[in-house]
Scaffold this motif. Structure first.
Motif, mmCIF file in Angstrom:
data_model
loop_
_atom_site.group_PDB
_atom_site.id
_atom_site.type_symbol
_atom_site.label_atom_id
_atom_site.label_comp_id
_atom_site.label_asym_id
_atom_site.label_seq_id
_atom_site.Cartn_x
_atom_site.Cartn_y
_atom_site.Cartn_z
ATOM 1 N N GLU A 1 59.279 30.399 98.218
ATOM 2 C CA GLU A 1 58.887 31.872 98.733
ATOM 3 C C GLU A 1 57.477 32.029 98.137
ATOM 4 O O GLU A 1 56.670 32.757 98.645
ATOM 5 N N ARG A 2 56.958 31.157 97.279
ATOM 6 C CA ARG A 2 55.537 31.165 96.796
ATOM 7 C C ARG A 2 54.669 30.624 98.085
ATOM 8 O O ARG A 2 53.715 31.383 98.340
ATOM 9 N N ALA A 3 55.197 29.560 98.671
ATOM 10 C CA ALA A 3 54.199 29.334 99.961
ATOM 11 C C ALA A 3 54.185 30.433 100.922
ATOM 12 O O ALA A 3 53.374 30.691 101.416
ATOM 13 N N GLU A 4 55.402 30.931 101.157
ATOM 14 C CA GLU A 4 55.711 31.946 102.220
ATOM 15 C C GLU A 4 54.927 33.330 102.008
ATOM 16 O O GLU A 4 54.211 33.887 102.841
ATOM 17 N N PHE B 1 45.260 28.611 98.746
ATOM 18 C CA PHE B 1 46.442 28.840 97.763
ATOM 19 C C PHE B 1 46.155 27.884 96.552
ATOM 20 O O PHE B 1 46.070 26.829 96.764
ATOM 21 N N ILE B 2 46.231 28.159 95.574
ATOM 22 C CA ILE B 2 45.906 27.603 94.313
ATOM 23 C C ILE B 2 47.165 27.892 93.383
ATOM 24 O O ILE B 2 47.348 29.008 92.937
ATOM 25 N N SER B 3 47.943 26.942 93.352
ATOM 26 C CA SER B 3 48.953 26.635 92.407
ATOM 27 C C SER B 3 48.687 26.300 90.944
ATOM 28 O O SER B 3 47.999 25.151 90.687
ATOM 29 N N ILE B 4 48.630 27.149 89.742
ATOM 30 C CA ILE B 4 48.552 26.705 88.368
ATOM 31 C C ILE B 4 49.617 26.105 87.631
ATOM 32 O O ILE B 4 50.480 27.086 87.415
ATOM 33 N N HIS B 5 49.303 25.111 86.980
ATOM 34 C CA HIS B 5 50.344 24.313 86.049
ATOM 35 C C HIS B 5 49.691 23.673 84.736
ATOM 36 O O HIS B 5 48.686 23.532 84.802
ATOM 37 N N ALA B 6 50.729 23.501 83.871
ATOM 38 C CA ALA B 6 50.277 22.845 82.564
ATOM 39 C C ALA B 6 51.131 21.444 82.798
ATOM 40 O O ALA B 6 52.315 21.260 82.983
ATOM 41 N N ASN B 7 50.598 20.420 82.240
ATOM 42 C CA ASN B 7 50.922 19.003 82.088
ATOM 43 C C ASN B 7 51.863 18.638 80.826
ATOM 44 O O ASN B 7 51.503 19.436 80.063
ATOM 45 N N GLN C 1 57.492 14.915 90.425
ATOM 46 C CA GLN C 1 59.034 14.790 90.210
ATOM 47 C C GLN C 1 59.297 16.151 89.176
ATOM 48 O O GLN C 1 60.219 17.047 89.049
ATOM 49 N N LYS C 2 58.343 16.091 88.123
ATOM 50 C CA LYS C 2 58.487 17.172 87.061
ATOM 51 C C LYS C 2 58.523 18.349 87.660
ATOM 52 O O LYS C 2 59.173 19.512 87.412
ATOM 53 N N GLU C 3 57.296 18.844 88.407
ATOM 54 C CA GLU C 3 57.153 20.056 88.882
ATOM 55 C C GLU C 3 58.192 20.379 90.327
ATOM 56 O O GLU C 3 58.444 21.663 90.090
ATOM 57 N N ASN C 4 58.434 19.474 90.853
ATOM 58 C CA ASN C 4 59.689 19.732 91.860
ATOM 59 C C ASN C 4 61.111 19.753 91.087
ATOM 60 O O ASN C 4 61.912 20.405 91.998
ATOM 61 N N SER C 5 61.178 19.644 90.034
ATOM 62 C CA SER C 5 62.563 19.653 89.511
ATOM 63 C C SER C 5 63.245 20.925 89.301
ATOM 64 O O SER C 5 64.333 21.151 89.375
ATOM 65 N N VAL C 6 62.306 21.946 89.423
ATOM 66 C CA VAL C 6 62.365 23.380 89.367
ATOM 67 C C VAL C 6 63.432 23.756 90.551
ATOM 68 O O VAL C 6 64.350 24.745 90.160
ATOM 69 N N ILE C 7 63.703 23.053 91.510
ATOM 70 C CA ILE C 7 64.386 23.466 92.542
ATOM 71 C C ILE C 7 66.018 23.586 92.221
ATOM 72 O O ILE C 7 66.795 24.407 93.023
ATOM 73 N N VAL C 8 66.533 22.738 91.391
ATOM 74 C CA VAL C 8 67.826 22.672 91.067
ATOM 75 C C VAL C 8 68.152 24.073 90.302
ATOM 76 O O VAL C 8 69.306 24.219 90.179
ATOM 77 N N LEU D 1 56.585 20.463 96.565
ATOM 78 C CA LEU D 1 57.122 21.173 97.355
ATOM 79 C C LEU D 1 56.470 22.234 97.388
ATOM 80 O O LEU D 1 56.576 23.226 98.448
ATOM 81 N N VAL D 2 55.758 23.053 96.545
ATOM 82 C CA VAL D 2 55.293 24.256 96.520
ATOM 83 C C VAL D 2 53.865 24.374 97.463
ATOM 84 O O VAL D 2 53.530 25.266 98.029
ATOM 85 N N LEU D 3 53.333 22.960 97.788
ATOM 86 C CA LEU D 3 52.257 22.993 98.665
ATOM 87 C C LEU D 3 52.851 22.536 100.173
ATOM 88 O O LEU D 3 52.096 22.587 100.982
#
Length: 372
Positions: A90-93, A103-109, A137-144, A206-208
């Motif tokens: 939905e973020r990409a959409e 599109f700039i996705s901001i994260h912390a490591n 993998q860490k950022e994509n794991s949210v899909i679960v 996945l968000v990109l």
């Protein structure tokens, strides 16, 4: 299936002639989507005190405020401005529906060790190191946490390395622009915010994945590092980080505006010259057969085989290597209008394909070719 692949692989150049600043044209207002990662039930990375979702939301809002205050010709859209959970697709959409320019996705490591420190910025691509894979993998794991995620993401398992092979072909036509923006971000972090520079990298986020514009994912620091966690929680730290991202965006847009103006200037000169000489609608460059036009449709950091589904139906695919990137074009003609017609005929499958020029089989500046 082909259409689904194309949505990921291909879209436009960072600029088009119709969006320039030439006389008589309406300047297109740029749209930037700021995506604060995680949110709601998804806390993201955790430090001793910090929650990733809170830090990145604060930074994203600060970036937006800098833009809104200083760049009146830029519209800011947020994927979230509160502590809510937004699925990755939905973020990409949100960006796609609003025809965003960036599109700039901001994260912390974070890391199991408390030693790693610094910032890194990612573009879409296949990981080249185990460390890059682990970040993805860490950022994509949210899909679960999403409903029906297995069907939504076509069986993608964020924890299985083999799932990421799909991203080896997901380089899009915005790769160069994305890399340029990422380099701007990292340079600002290093030179102005004085953060440790971990570099520009690629991985399968996945968000990109389905964004249809230049896109980056920014890791603003490690909440697992005690001192960096304190910095990211502090007001001055967040101000330094957000202002660095803002300046990177400003620089990128300035470069883009310059390119647009140069291209429009060339096309305006061409139009005037054509009218003055009462030339035919078709441009043949006075029979100069050393100059040919092609239609670029995609690019990749990895070589694409001719039998790949993306090229189905085209027998004249032309590959050339430029700026450490494999680029692919179709069509070939000394007549600009013929390639323009080709561009229109394939726009459903290749909505961002653009015309390029060659002289004696060497790529040349399109503007210089079109300017009498």
């Amino acid at each position: 299936m082909k259409r689904k692949i194309l949505i990921v692989l291909l879209l436009a150049l960072g600029f088009m002639p119709s969006q320039g600043n030439a006389p008589g044209k309406i300047k297109k207002k740029k749209i930037i989507v700021l995506d604060a990662g995680h949110g709601g039930k998804d806390t993201g990375a955790l430090g001793k005190k910090a929650k990733e979702k809170d830090i990145v939301l604060s930074i994203a809002i600060k970036v937006g405020q800098y833009i809104e205050k200083n760049l009146p010709d830029v519209q800011v859209i947020y994927t979230r401005k509160t502590d809510v959970f937004i699925p990755l697709d939905e973020r990409a959409e949100i960006a796609n529906k609003n025809n965003a320019d960036l599109f700039i996705s901001i994260h912390a490591n974070s890391n199991k060790s408390n030693k790693p420190v610094g910032t890194e910025t990612y573009t879409m691509g296949l990981h080249k190191t185990q460390g890059n894979l682990e970040v993805a993998q860490k950022e994509n794991s949210v899909i679960v946490l999403e409903d029906n995620y297995q069907s939504k993401y076509e069986g993608f398992d964020p924890n299985v390395a083999e799932s990421y092979i799909i991203f080896s072909m997901m380089q899009n036509i915005f790769l160069e622009q994305s890399l340029n923006l990422a380099a701007n971000v990292q340079n600002e972090f290093k030179e102005k915010a004085l953060r440790q520079d971990r570099g520009v990298k690629q991985a399968g986020f996945l968000v990109l994945w389905h964004t249809t514009m230049p896109s980056v994912l920014v890791e603003v620091g490690f909440v697992s590092h005690p001192e960096e966690e304190k910095y990211l929680l502090s007001e001055p730290g967040q101000d330094h980080i957000s202002s660095a991202i803002y300046r990177a965006i400003k620089q990128y847009l300035a470069e883009l505006e310059k390119q647009e103006a140069e291209l429009d200037s060339g096309l305006e000169t061409l139009s005037y010259s054509t009218e003055k000489s009462q030339a035919k609608d078709s441009l043949n460059l006075q029979g100069d057969e050393s100059i040919t036009f092609r239609l670029q449709i995609t690019s990749s950091t990895k070589k694409v085989m001719p039998n790949h589904p993306i090229f189905k139906g085209f027998n004249d695919v032309f590959e050339f290597y430029e700026n450490n990137t494999y680029k692919y074009a179709i069509g070939k003609s000394t007549n600009y209008d013929e390639v323009k017609k080709l561009q229109q005929s394939v726009k459903n499958d290749f909505p961002g394909a653009f015309i390029i020029a060659f002289k004696n089989n060497q790529k040349v500046d399109l503007k210089q070719v079109l300017t009498p």
